[in-house]
Design a protein around this motif. Structure first.
Motif, PDB file in Angstrom:
ATOM      1  N   VAL A  26       0.666  -1.282  -0.071  1.00  0.00           N
ATOM      2  CA  VAL A  26      -0.041  -0.106   0.108  1.00  0.00           C
ATOM      3  C   VAL A  26       0.892   1.299   0.036  1.00  0.00           C
ATOM      4  N   VAL A  27       0.659   2.283  -0.892  1.00  0.00           N
ATOM      5  CA  VAL A  27       1.413   3.382  -0.950  1.00  0.00           C
ATOM      6  C   VAL A  27       0.578   4.759  -0.131  1.00  0.00           C
ATOM      7  N   GLU A  28       1.567   5.503   0.081  1.00  0.00           N
ATOM      8  CA  GLU A  28       0.694   6.875   0.697  1.00  0.00           C
ATOM      9  C   GLU A  28      -0.018   7.339  -0.266  1.00  0.00           C
ATOM     10  N   ASN A  29      -0.984   8.164   0.236  1.00  0.00           N
ATOM     11  CA  ASN A  29      -2.258   9.024  -0.276  1.00  0.00           C
ATOM     12  C   ASN A  29      -1.427  10.073  -1.329  1.00  0.00           C
ATOM     13  N   GLY A  30      -1.897   9.894  -2.592  1.00  0.00           N
ATOM     14  CA  GLY A  30      -1.284  11.011  -3.472  1.00  0.00           C
ATOM     15  C   GLY A  30      -0.041  10.324  -4.167  1.00  0.00           C
ATOM     16  N   LYS A  31       0.347   9.349  -3.986  1.00  0.00           N
ATOM     17  CA  LYS A  31       1.586   8.779  -4.772  1.00  0.00           C
ATOM     18  C   LYS A  31       1.135   7.444  -5.380  1.00  0.00           C
ATOM     19  N   GLU A  50      -7.752   9.208 -10.704  1.00  0.00           N
ATOM     20  CA  GLU A  50      -8.578   9.716 -11.709  1.00  0.00           C
ATOM     21  C   GLU A  50      -8.412  11.334 -11.626  1.00  0.00           C
ATOM     22  N   GLU A  51      -8.261  11.964 -12.848  1.00  0.00           N
ATOM     23  CA  GLU A  51      -7.940  13.455 -12.684  1.00  0.00           C
ATOM     24  C   GLU A  51      -9.574  14.151 -13.143  1.00  0.00           C
ATOM     25  N   ASN A  52      -9.867  14.887 -12.501  1.00  0.00           N
ATOM     26  CA  ASN A  52     -11.063  15.637 -13.181  1.00  0.00           C
ATOM     27  C   ASN A  52     -10.606  16.691 -14.099  1.00  0.00           C
ATOM     28  N   ASN A  53     -10.855  16.424 -15.360  1.00  0.00           N
ATOM     29  CA  ASN A  53     -10.187  17.460 -16.382  1.00  0.00           C
ATOM     30  C   ASN A  53     -11.611  18.595 -16.588  1.00  0.00           C
TER      31      ASN A  53
END
Length: 56
Positions: A26-31, A50-53
């Motif tokens: 498990v990786v840290e949030n945002g990584k 998922e990026e909000n474009n």
């Protein structure tokens, strides 16, 4: 004797001839992290962010 226990996720390879299920840390949030399927060598980046474009 101590044993290190770390939280893990599982990823299933999506290659049609493979479908291997393997564990990843498990990786840290945002990584994100890149991993390689141990069975076929396919590369994956997880988790998918998922990026909000949104146009302003």
């Amino acid at each position: 004797m101590a044993r290190i226990v770390r939280p893990t996720w599982a990823i299933r390879c999506i290659q049609s001839g493979c479908k291997c299920l393997f564990e990843v840390a498990v990786v840290e949030n945002g990584k994100q992290q890149e991993v390689i399927c141990p069975n076929c060598g396919e590369h994956y980046v997880y988790p998918i962010i998922e990026e909000n474009n949104q146009e302003e």
